[in-house]
Motif scaffolding. Structure first.
Motif, PDB file in Angstrom:
ATOM      1  N   MET A   6      -0.616  -8.816 -13.226  1.00  0.00           N
ATOM      2  CA  MET A   6      -0.496  -8.318 -11.771  1.00  0.00           C
ATOM      3  C   MET A   6       0.468  -7.405 -11.408  1.00  0.00           C
ATOM      4  O   MET A   6       1.374  -7.013 -12.142  1.00  0.00           O
ATOM      5  N   LYS A   7       0.585  -7.069 -10.310  1.00  0.00           N
ATOM      6  CA  LYS A   7       1.191  -5.970  -9.934  1.00  0.00           C
ATOM      7  C   LYS A   7       1.404  -5.911  -8.427  1.00  0.00           C
ATOM      8  O   LYS A   7       0.171  -5.802  -7.539  1.00  0.00           O
ATOM      9  N   ASN A  20       3.503  -4.907  -4.471  1.00  0.00           N
ATOM     10  CA  ASN A  20       4.879  -4.467  -3.465  1.00  0.00           C
ATOM     11  C   ASN A  20       4.783  -5.211  -2.448  1.00  0.00           C
ATOM     12  O   ASN A  20       3.694  -4.947  -1.542  1.00  0.00           O
ATOM     13  N   LEU A  21       5.260  -6.423  -1.964  1.00  0.00           N
ATOM     14  CA  LEU A  21       5.314  -7.078  -1.117  1.00  0.00           C
ATOM     15  C   LEU A  21       6.371  -6.928  -0.061  1.00  0.00           C
ATOM     16  O   LEU A  21       7.449  -7.931  -0.075  1.00  0.00           O
ATOM     17  N   PRO A  22       6.082  -6.070   0.938  1.00  0.00           N
ATOM     18  CA  PRO A  22       7.173  -6.045   1.748  1.00  0.00           C
ATOM     19  C   PRO A  22       7.279  -7.260   2.516  1.00  0.00           C
ATOM     20  O   PRO A  22       6.103  -8.010   2.766  1.00  0.00           O
ATOM     21  N   CYS A  58      -3.116  -9.356  -5.108  1.00  0.00           N
ATOM     22  CA  CYS A  58      -3.102  -8.640  -6.193  1.00  0.00           C
ATOM     23  C   CYS A  58      -2.006  -9.537  -7.359  1.00  0.00           C
ATOM     24  O   CYS A  58      -1.630  -9.026  -8.413  1.00  0.00           O
ATOM     25  N   CYS A  59      -1.676 -10.596  -6.844  1.00  0.00           N
ATOM     26  CA  CYS A  59      -0.883 -11.528  -7.666  1.00  0.00           C
ATOM     27  C   CYS A  59      -1.706 -12.621  -8.433  1.00  0.00           C
ATOM     28  O   CYS A  59      -1.234 -13.554  -9.090  1.00  0.00           O
ATOM     29  N   LYS A  60      -3.038 -12.429  -8.412  1.00  0.00           N
ATOM     30  CA  LYS A  60      -3.877 -13.398  -9.046  1.00  0.00           C
ATOM     31  C   LYS A  60      -4.989 -12.897 -10.279  1.00  0.00           C
ATOM     32  O   LYS A  60      -5.796 -13.474 -10.308  1.00  0.00           O
ATOM     33  N   ASP A  87      13.854 -10.017  -7.159  1.00  0.00           N
ATOM     34  CA  ASP A  87      14.012  -9.786  -8.567  1.00  0.00           C
ATOM     35  C   ASP A  87      12.714  -9.439  -9.199  1.00  0.00           C
ATOM     36  O   ASP A  87      12.454  -9.876 -10.463  1.00  0.00           O
ATOM     37  N   ARG A  88      11.521  -9.187  -8.578  1.00  0.00           N
ATOM     38  CA  ARG A  88      10.228  -9.059  -9.227  1.00  0.00           C
ATOM     39  C   ARG A  88      10.077  -7.989 -10.309  1.00  0.00           C
ATOM     40  O   ARG A  88      11.022  -6.975 -10.187  1.00  0.00           O
ATOM     41  N   PRO A  89       9.267  -8.068 -10.933  1.00  0.00           N
ATOM     42  CA  PRO A  89       9.119  -7.021 -12.147  1.00  0.00           C
ATOM     43  C   PRO A  89       8.603  -5.529 -11.590  1.00  0.00           C
ATOM     44  O   PRO A  89       8.347  -5.675 -10.477  1.00  0.00           O
ATOM     45  N   VAL A  98       6.647  -3.415 -12.425  1.00  0.00           N
ATOM     46  CA  VAL A  98       5.104  -3.295 -12.106  1.00  0.00           C
ATOM     47  C   VAL A  98       4.597  -3.688 -10.710  1.00  0.00           C
ATOM     48  O   VAL A  98       4.090  -3.267  -9.960  1.00  0.00           O
ATOM     49  N   CYS A  99       5.296  -4.598 -10.460  1.00  0.00           N
ATOM     50  CA  CYS A  99       4.971  -5.379  -8.996  1.00  0.00           C
ATOM     51  C   CYS A  99       5.587  -4.481  -7.837  1.00  0.00           C
ATOM     52  O   CYS A  99       5.129  -4.225  -6.959  1.00  0.00           O
ATOM     53  N   ARG A 100       6.710  -3.788  -8.111  1.00  0.00           N
ATOM     54  CA  ARG A 100       7.298  -2.768  -7.076  1.00  0.00           C
ATOM     55  C   ARG A 100       6.503  -1.697  -7.251  1.00  0.00           C
ATOM     56  O   ARG A 100       6.484  -1.019  -5.993  1.00  0.00           O
TER      57      ARG A 100
HETATM   58  S1  SF4 Z   1       6.326 -11.704  -9.415  1.00  0.00           S
HETATM   59 FE1  SF4 Z   1       5.778 -11.857  -7.455  1.00  0.00          FE
HETATM   60  S2  SF4 Z   1       5.027  -9.797  -6.575  1.00  0.00           S
HETATM   61 FE2  SF4 Z   1       5.038 -10.081  -9.118  1.00  0.00          FE
HETATM   62  S3  SF4 Z   1       2.933 -10.870  -9.357  1.00  0.00           S
HETATM   63 FE3  SF4 Z   1       4.217 -12.287  -9.336  1.00  0.00          FE
HETATM   64  S4  SF4 Z   1       4.295 -13.348  -7.169  1.00  0.00           S
HETATM   65 FE4  SF4 Z   1       3.259 -11.435  -7.216  1.00  0.00          FE
END
Ligand code: SF4
Ligand code: SF4
Length: 150
Positions: A1-2, A4-6, A28-30, A89-91, A93-95
């Motif tokens: 997943m990837k 950016n969750l403001p 996008c987190c699934k 502290d998310r990865p 790729v998520c940012r």
């Molecule tokens: S770390 Fe957070 S933003 Fe990244 S895939 Fe998991 S739930 Fe989503």
């Protein structure tokens, strides 16, 4: 997943701008999507077939022409409200994931073409890449049972 969750605003604004505010749908987190080589050679087709022979694994080409392995699986950090338990502290790729045009805000599917099984991949290959399909048959990487009937 990837992704950016403001953080959502405390009070809902009159109109959410999906290009800057993320409705935390969590889509996008699934899944996990990983770059793979394009199936443009016998070796590439053989690898693509090997991938989709596995249950629950798909491959797709995005609108930029890049190919990905797709595995549906929820991230363990995804909270029931769609937010991220490790947001600060998310990865990386998520940012880097851009809410603009993401699967939660775009009406257009992320995939240009998608294959959930070997039969659909071989049928597409025979139709769209007939010369490569014939080479794959000659090299013995397309099982008889998958070959479209003339
Ligand atoms: S770390 Fe957070 S933003 Fe990244 S895939 Fe998991 S739930 Fe989503
Ligand atoms: S798919 Fe888009 S709207 Fe949904 S959580 Fe991810 S970035 Fe936000």
């Amino acid at each position: 997943m990837k992704t950016n969750l403001p953080t959502l605003p405390a009070a809902p604004p009159v109109a959410l701008d999906p290009s800057v505010v993320c409705p935390p749908c969590g889509l996008c987190c699934k899944h996990v999507a990983v770059d793979i080589g394009a199936p443009t050679s016998v070796q590439g087709v053989s690898t693509a077939l090997w991938l989709v022979y596995h249950r629950g694994v798909s491959i797709y080409q995005d609108h930029d022409g890049d190919w990905f392995l797709l595995v549906p699986t929820d991230c363990g950090n995804l909270l029931p409200d769609g937010l991220c338990a490790v947001y600060h502290d998310r990865p990386l790729v998520c940012r880097d994931y851009d809410v603009d045009g993401c699967e939660g805000t775009s009406a257009e599917p992320a995939e240009k073409v998608r294959f959930d099984d070997a039969a659909s991949l071989v049928a597409w290959l025979a139709r769209k890449r007939p010369a490569l399909y014939r080479r794959c048959v000659e090299k013995g990487v397309v099982p008889e049972a998958l070959r479209p009937r003339p």
